[in-house]
Design a protein around this motif. Structure first.
Motif, PDB file in Angstrom:
ATOM      1  N   GLN A   2       3.742  -6.652  -6.222  1.00 18.53           N
ATOM      2  CA  GLN A   2       3.568  -5.211  -6.297  1.00 18.53           C
ATOM      3  C   GLN A   2       4.534  -4.542  -5.336  1.00 18.53           C
ATOM      4  O   GLN A   2       5.042  -5.154  -4.401  1.00 18.53           O
ATOM      5  N   ASN A   3       4.807  -3.251  -5.598  1.00 22.01           N
ATOM      6  CA  ASN A   3       5.730  -2.499  -4.757  1.00 22.01           C
ATOM      7  C   ASN A   3       5.031  -1.250  -4.227  1.00 22.01           C
ATOM      8  O   ASN A   3       3.807  -1.114  -4.327  1.00 22.01           O
ATOM      9  N   LYS A   4       5.788  -0.318  -3.705  1.00 21.40           N
ATOM     10  CA  LYS A   4       5.217   0.844  -3.017  1.00 21.40           C
ATOM     11  C   LYS A   4       4.537   1.842  -3.957  1.00 21.40           C
ATOM     12  O   LYS A   4       3.910   2.797  -3.501  1.00 21.40           O
ATOM     13  N   HIS A  18       4.121  -3.101 -10.536  1.00 21.59           N
ATOM     14  CA  HIS A  18       4.239  -4.558 -10.460  1.00 21.59           C
ATOM     15  C   HIS A  18       5.608  -5.061 -10.902  1.00 21.59           C
ATOM     16  O   HIS A  18       5.779  -6.254 -11.132  1.00 21.59           O
ATOM     17  N   ASN A  19       6.569  -4.149 -11.023  1.00 21.81           N
ATOM     18  CA  ASN A  19       7.947  -4.576 -11.279  1.00 21.81           C
ATOM     19  C   ASN A  19       8.489  -5.338 -10.075  1.00 21.81           C
ATOM     20  O   ASN A  19       8.111  -5.025  -8.932  1.00 21.81           O
ATOM     21  N   GLU A  22      11.918  -3.085  -5.994  1.00 21.94           N
ATOM     22  CA  GLU A  22      11.216  -2.537  -4.829  1.00 21.94           C
ATOM     23  C   GLU A  22      11.175  -1.008  -4.925  1.00 21.94           C
ATOM     24  O   GLU A  22      11.824  -0.294  -4.163  1.00 21.94           O
ATOM     25  N   TRP A  23      10.382  -0.528  -5.875  1.00 25.27           N
ATOM     26  CA  TRP A  23      10.290   0.913  -6.095  1.00 25.27           C
ATOM     27  C   TRP A  23       9.567   1.606  -4.950  1.00 25.27           C
ATOM     28  O   TRP A  23       8.601   1.082  -4.404  1.00 25.27           O
ATOM     29  N   TYR A  24      10.036   2.825  -4.647  1.00 24.67           N
ATOM     30  CA  TYR A  24       9.350   3.742  -3.735  1.00 24.67           C
ATOM     31  C   TYR A  24       9.014   5.006  -4.520  1.00 24.67           C
ATOM     32  O   TYR A  24       9.764   5.394  -5.418  1.00 24.67           O
ATOM     33  N   ASN A  71      17.665  -4.323  -5.797  1.00 23.29           N
ATOM     34  CA  ASN A  71      17.094  -4.341  -4.442  1.00 23.29           C
ATOM     35  C   ASN A  71      18.157  -4.578  -3.380  1.00 23.29           C
ATOM     36  O   ASN A  71      18.062  -4.051  -2.263  1.00 23.29           O
TER      37      ASN A  71
END
Length: 680
Positions: A2-4, A18-19, A22-24, A71
């Motif tokens: 999971q990411n942000k 859940h990609n 590293e999404w914000y 990333n």
């Protein structure tokens, strides 16, 4: 994994939580990270019902190798354009300044200071991976050139609209003659699709403000060309696959020029506006002596769908239904001929003949879309009787449903509230008013903020979003514009002054916090909100009218209702600055053109006093004159138009006024209508 995004409430952001990327979410953490690590930023913008957003996610953002490249080289930010239309507007404007065509997903690359230098929309996976590598190389090796481009695109955003579009107030002032209205219509007329309805282009989008202008133009000029094209278009939009004949409600747009094959997502903002439009069109046909029951049925079916599938228990409306289910566009809505035969038995043959269903399919891959070319069969309901429709509805209900975007947006709820009010106003169905009042109460209680003005008085602000009992994004001009419009309309059918009071408080707030007195238009963002690299103004109408054109209309009508000349002066100045564009290039300013129709002849100010005021309002509305405002009270009111107005001899009395000057009162609706039309 999971990411942000995992802590967000937006269904679109949660889809990407859940990609391996590293999404914000948009915010200080991501922007500071880009500066600290000296990396370019990717802002990827979409929405939950967007088909190509899903495709790019599957192809690229779920791909671990591509995610690793992203990333390594970028700080990646995901934005729900429906939650953050301010961010979307800035970077969409930048993309168009780059000479590129906009759309979603919108992918824009920024310098660490958030200024844009390159972008695009959908990219296939190999192209996307190569682009990210190229962006990284350019950032490292040609940074000065990128920064210069970014500064140029950003500077372009700071130009004032008055300068950019040469908005000078003409010497002839604000008066719009009937001849000028005909000029506007003729410029639109040359781009009509006379065979298939709508505008002469593909894909075809419903454009409610264009058709609302035609409706208003016709009521003033009786130009049959406008009536014929309006009705032809509304027929095609209601018969085609763009309308969900089985379950009610309109989808986003037609992928072809025939209104046949829809882009299957259903958006609240389309349905709110189309309910308004069809309600007005129904009222027009009724006033012409031929009430169109087909339009009435489409309105009723759509509101039934909205109540059934799109309304929260608290009274707010959800945002959208996805185009896709089970990873396939439109799968919930399409049919195999064999399914129809199994469900309908002996009724299948006439059904398939009427709707052009076949083994090969009337669309693709053996699939059939429910659509019609003609409405003749609607006279007796066969082969789509209530029983047959219910069988198909029940069968379809067992399928895996499209995803629901269950965030609640203030602006879109305002559009839907206005649709419900108009549906009640012209169809006189009590259920529609009941739903409208539930929704209005929800907005007032859950999406409103009490504020204190500079002089210590109570004011009112709004939230943009609501989900799981929380609202956390400060409202935009679109929120205020649509809610003020809806509250103003709600007052004029209920005569409950609480809605007029709320509309006035919100209007005062927008002037204090959004108005640019130098440019004489409203900013899209609140002065109390987050500061971005530019503060935009929304001037041109699209599928949803521009927030500035809606505010200009609101201030004009509210000014009449409340006796607020300051509101009217701002509205008049805004329209006067837009007049040249309205006359010369009207297709993208038709909400402004609708306001212009209110200046061709004086607006009737109709004051009703007495116990029967709501019934009198209905009788007056049956004549379908759009250029009017209503005020009313059973006994007394502090509203200027109701001061010293009384019921004569105990009978409900009508006062018809123009520019605050009233004619002799009457208790007869026919006499009041004659006064309103200037016939006595």
């Amino acid at each position: 994994m999971q990411n942000k995004l995992i802590n967000e409430t937006s269904p679109y952001l949660l889809q990407h939580a859940h990609n391996p990327v590293e999404w914000y979410p948009w915010g200080e953490e991501a922007l500071q990270k880009a500066k600290a690590e000296d990396k370019p930023i990717l802002v990827s913008i979409g929405y939950s019902a967007c088909h190509w957003c899903h495709v790019m996610e599957r192809e690229s953002f779920e791909n671990e190798q591509i995610a690793e490249i992203m990333n390594k080289h970028l700080v990646c930010i995901k934005v729900d354009r429906e939650e953050r239309p301010d961010v979307d507007a800035i970077y969409m404007d930048a993309l168009q300044a780059m000479g590129l065509r906009g759309g979603w997903p919108l992918n824009v690359f920024l310098m660490p200071d958030a200024k844009p230098f390159y972008g695009g929309t959908y990219f296939p996976a190999p192209n996307w991976a190569n682009l990210v590598e190229s962006i990284s190389n350019a950032f490292k090796n040609d940074r000065e050139k990128l920064q210069k481009s970014a500064e140029g695109f950003t500077q372009n955003m700071h130009s004032k609209e008055s300068d950019k579009y040469q908005m000078d107030i003409s010497d002839d002032g604000l008066k719009i003659s009937e001849e000028e209205l005909t000029t506007i219509f003729n410029r639109l007329h040359k781009d009509f699709d006379f065979e298939k309805g709508g505008m002469n282009r593909s894909p075809k989008f419903p454009m409610p403000s264009i058709w609302k202008f035609l409706l208003r133009y016709y009521t003033i000029t009786k130009d049959k060309r406008a009536y014929q094209h309006l009705i032809h278009t509304l027929d095609r939009v209601a018969l085609g696959g763009i309308y969900d004949t089985i379950g009610g409600g309109w989808t986003r747009y037609s992928t072809d020029e025939d209104w046949k094959v829809p882009h299957f997502e259903k958006m609240l903002y389309d349905n709110g506006q189309l309910v308004s439009l069809y309600a007005e069109a129904y009222a027009l046909t009724k006033s012409e002596g031929q009430p169109d029951e087909f339009y009435k049925a489409k309105i009723t079916e759509t509101i039934e769908w909205l109540e059934r599938e799109m309304m929260s228990q608290e009274g707010g409306f959800y945002s959208a239904l996805d185009a896709d289910s089970e990873g396939e566009e439109g799968k919930f809505y399409i049919w195999k001929k064999s399914e129809i035969e199994a469900i309908l038995g002996e009724d299948a043959a006439p059904f398939c003949e009427t709707f052009e269903f076949s083994e090969h399919g009337n669309w693709e891959h053996g699939n059939n879309v429910v659509h019609l070319e003609e409405r003749d069969f609607m006279e007796n309901g066969f082969p789509l009787s209530k029983e047959i429709k219910q069988k198909l509805f029940d069968y379809r209900a067992k399928r895996i449903r499209p995803g629901l975007d269950d965030k609640i947006l203030c602006s879109w709820n305002g559009l839907m509230l206005k649709g419900l009010v108009d549906a009640y106003r012209y169809l006189d169905t009590p259920k529609f008013l009941e739903l409208a009042l539930q929704n209005a109460q929800f907005i007032k209680e859950k999406m409103s903020i009490k504020v204190t003005t500079e002089d210590g008085a109570e004011g009112r602000g709004l939230w943009h979003n609501y989900k799981n009992g929380k609202a956390n994004i400060v409202a935009y001009l679109e929120d205020y514009a649509s809610v003020i419009d809806a509250y103003t309309a709600l007052y004029q059918v209920t005569f409950d002054e609480i809605w007029l009071d709320e509309a006035e408080l919100l209007a005062d707030y927008t002037i204090a916090n959004f108005y640019d007195a130098e440019d004489e238009f409203f900013y899209f963002t609140d002065s109390q909100g987050e500061e971005l690299i530019a503060r935009k103004k929304e001037i041109f109408d699209n599928v949803i009218p521009a927030s500035n054109s809606m505010m200009a209309s609101n201030l004009y009508n509210l000014g009449l209702l409340l006796g607020r000349n300051d509101f009217i002066e701002i509205s008049n100045l805004m329209l006067a600055k837009m007049k040249r564009i309205v006359l010369t290039d009207p297709q993208w300013v038709t909400q402004w053109a609708c306001l212009a129709t209110q200046h061709t002849n004086p607006t009737a100010e109709v004051a009703i006093v007495g116990s029967n005021l709501k019934e009198i309002r209905k009788q007056i509305d049956a004549d379908f004159m759009l250029n009017k405002v209503f005020v009313g009270t059973e006994t007394a009111s502090k509203l200027p138009l109701l001061q010293n107005r009384t019921a004569k001899n105990g009978e409900t009395t009508i006062y018809v006024c123009f520019d605050k000057t009233c004619q002799l009162p009457t208790t007869e609706v026919a006499k009041a209508l004659a006064l309103m039309w200037g016939e006595v």
